[in-house]
Design a protein around this motif. Structure first.
Motif, PDB file in Angstrom:
ATOM      1  N   ASN A   1       0.819  -1.206   0.000  1.00 33.80           N
ATOM      2  CA  ASN A   1       0.000   0.000   0.000  1.00 33.80           C
ATOM      3  C   ASN A   1       0.855   1.258   0.000  1.00 33.80           C
ATOM      4  N   THR A   2       1.954   1.240   0.738  1.00 34.42           N
ATOM      5  CA  THR A   2       2.836   2.404   0.778  1.00 34.42           C
ATOM      6  C   THR A   2       3.475   2.654  -0.591  1.00 34.42           C
ATOM      7  N   VAL A   3       3.919   1.584  -1.235  1.00 32.15           N
ATOM      8  CA  VAL A   3       4.528   1.727  -2.560  1.00 32.15           C
ATOM      9  C   VAL A   3       3.508   2.259  -3.560  1.00 32.15           C
ATOM     10  N   LEU A   4       2.271   1.731  -3.514  1.00 31.83           N
ATOM     11  CA  LEU A   4       1.231   2.228  -4.419  1.00 31.83           C
ATOM     12  C   LEU A   4       0.940   3.707  -4.165  1.00 31.83           C
ATOM     13  N   GLY A   5       0.876   4.074  -2.878  1.00 37.43           N
ATOM     14  CA  GLY A   5       0.618   5.473  -2.553  1.00 37.43           C
ATOM     15  C   GLY A   5       1.731   6.391  -3.018  1.00 37.43           C
ATOM     16  N   LEU A   6       2.978   5.968  -2.812  1.00 39.53           N
ATOM     17  CA  LEU A   6       4.103   6.795  -3.244  1.00 39.53           C
ATOM     18  C   LEU A   6       4.184   6.869  -4.767  1.00 39.53           C
ATOM     19  N   LEU A   7       3.865   5.761  -5.439  1.00 40.00           N
ATOM     20  CA  LEU A   7       3.869   5.788  -6.896  1.00 40.00           C
ATOM     21  C   LEU A   7       2.807   6.743  -7.425  1.00 40.00           C
ATOM     22  N   GLY A   8       1.620   6.722  -6.792  1.00 43.56           N
ATOM     23  CA  GLY A   8       0.584   7.667  -7.191  1.00 43.56           C
ATOM     24  C   GLY A   8       0.938   9.100  -6.854  1.00 43.56           C
ATOM     25  N   LEU A   9       1.734   9.287  -5.828  1.00 39.52           N
ATOM     26  CA  LEU A   9       2.120  10.637  -5.423  1.00 39.52           C
ATOM     27  C   LEU A   9       3.132  11.250  -6.391  1.00 39.52           C
ATOM     28  N   PHE A  10       4.115  10.455  -6.814  1.00 36.77           N
ATOM     29  CA  PHE A  10       5.183  10.986  -7.655  1.00 36.77           C
ATOM     30  C   PHE A  10       4.934  10.780  -9.152  1.00 36.77           C
ATOM     31  N   ARG A  11       4.229   9.705  -9.515  1.00 32.13           N
ATOM     32  CA  ARG A  11       3.917   9.456 -10.921  1.00 32.13           C
ATOM     33  C   ARG A  11       2.444   9.083 -11.054  1.00 32.13           C
ATOM     34  N   PRO A  12       1.540  10.028 -10.870  1.00 29.31           N
ATOM     35  CA  PRO A  12       0.103   9.706 -10.867  1.00 29.31           C
ATOM     36  C   PRO A  12      -0.396   9.128 -12.185  1.00 29.31           C
TER      37      PRO A  12
END
Length: 321
Positions: free
Chosen positions: A172-183
């Motif tokens: 979940n953290t990786v998905l959230g960070l991926l959406g944050l930096f590369r939406p």
């Protein structure tokens, strides 16, 4: 043990302490009874082990390892069980307690177990002889061993759920960070079926935004929390040293959060075209919550397995009462 120390005891420690106290009271009745010195000495040695475990104060850096291994819980229970078996073997009124012993042994040994069958052949009205006491000891030890093994099984399941929860947290953290930096990699958006134009994304914008994945995860966690609340309300209280329901609820929430992201991504990719049509932010968020709740389909298997484990892990009643 001082009063201040008792105040820091957990539920399983209070149970062990109370049963150890009752066992000592029963041992006091064996003073002066001929032929039970060995049983009385063995029971006292086991109770000393129980007292040492309950009084142990570990350094804070050792607490995680002790919690993971559960050695203090299982050592205390095994020592207490051995003390109760030795005490029961020396009781002068053992014959009168046969019905109670049979009932307790029946909870852990199957009907085809020869030790249980031998115990059921003993007559309550006949004074217990050496052979009868040996049968009682074997049956009780087998029942207590099954109970102790169930403790180990519950601990192993708890550790697996903790590892699974940590893995889901990382995902979940990786998905959230991926959406944050590369939406644009994880578009959480609703499209018009005809023109395929973006109507709205999870955070309310017209293009994928940095908070889209977090919003979907939040709604997915909310949907999973509903099923977790249902799980908590239908669980009855237990004196088991291992309580799994909190870890089950945590897995539900984390898994619901991850499934919501995957599900909304599938909806955005028109995988379910023809079955559903998401054309607004409100519908997108609603589907996020529903997809979070859908984890119940998978975690129901875990719930059923945890129920079976907990049904066996509940402490066997005090054999001397």
């Amino acid at each position: 043990m001082a009063i201040g120390d008792r105040a820091r005891l957990t539920d399983w420690q209070l149970t062990v302490e109370a049963r150890a106290r009752r066992t000592r009271a029963d041992l006091a009745e064996l003073d002066g009874v001929p032929g039970v010195d060995r049983e009385r000495r063995s029971a006292l040695e086991s109770l000393d082990v129980v007292d040492r475990v309950l009084a142990l104060k570990e350094r804070f850096w050792r607490l995680p390892a002790s919690w993971w291994s559960g050695w203090h819980i299982e050592r205390a229970w095994r020592a207490l069980h051995e003390a109760e078996v030795c005490t029961a073997a020396g009781l002068p009124d053992l014959a009168g307690r046969m019905p109670s012993l049979r009932q307790r042994v029946a909870g852990y040994l199957p009907e085809e177990d020869l030790r249980r069958q031998a115990l059921e052949t003993l007559q309550p009205g006949r004074p217990a002889g050496p052979t009868d006491r040996a049968i009682v000891v074997d049956a009780l030890r087998a029942a207590f061993d099954a109970s102790d093994d169930a403790h180990a099984a519950a601990r192993a399941l708890r550790n697996k759920m903790v590892a699974a929860a940590l893995l889901l947290f990382v995902v979940n953290t990786v998905l959230g960070l991926l959406g944050l930096f590369r939406p644009e990699f994880l578009p959480m958006c609703a499209h018009m079926p005809e023109s395929n134009s973006v109507v709205a994304c999870a955070s309310g914008g017209k293009v994928p935004g940095q908070l889209d994945v977090w919003m979907v995860q939040l709604l997915g966690a909310f949907g999973a929390t509903v099923s977790a609340v249902v799980l908590l309300t239908r669980r009855r209280p237990s004196l088991s040293p291992y309580v799994l329901v909190g870890y089950q609820a945590l897995i539900k929430v984390l898994l619901g959060s991850a499934l919501a992201v995957i599900g909304v991504l599938a909806l955005s990719a028109h995988v379910a075209e023809g079955l559903t049509c998401v054309t607004s932010q409100a519908a997108l968020l609603l589907w996020s919550a529903l997809l979070g709740y859908s984890q119940q389909l998978g975690t129901r298997l875990l719930d059923n397995y945890a129920d079976r484990v907990m049904n066996h892990v509940r402490p066997l009643p005090d054999v001397a009462r």
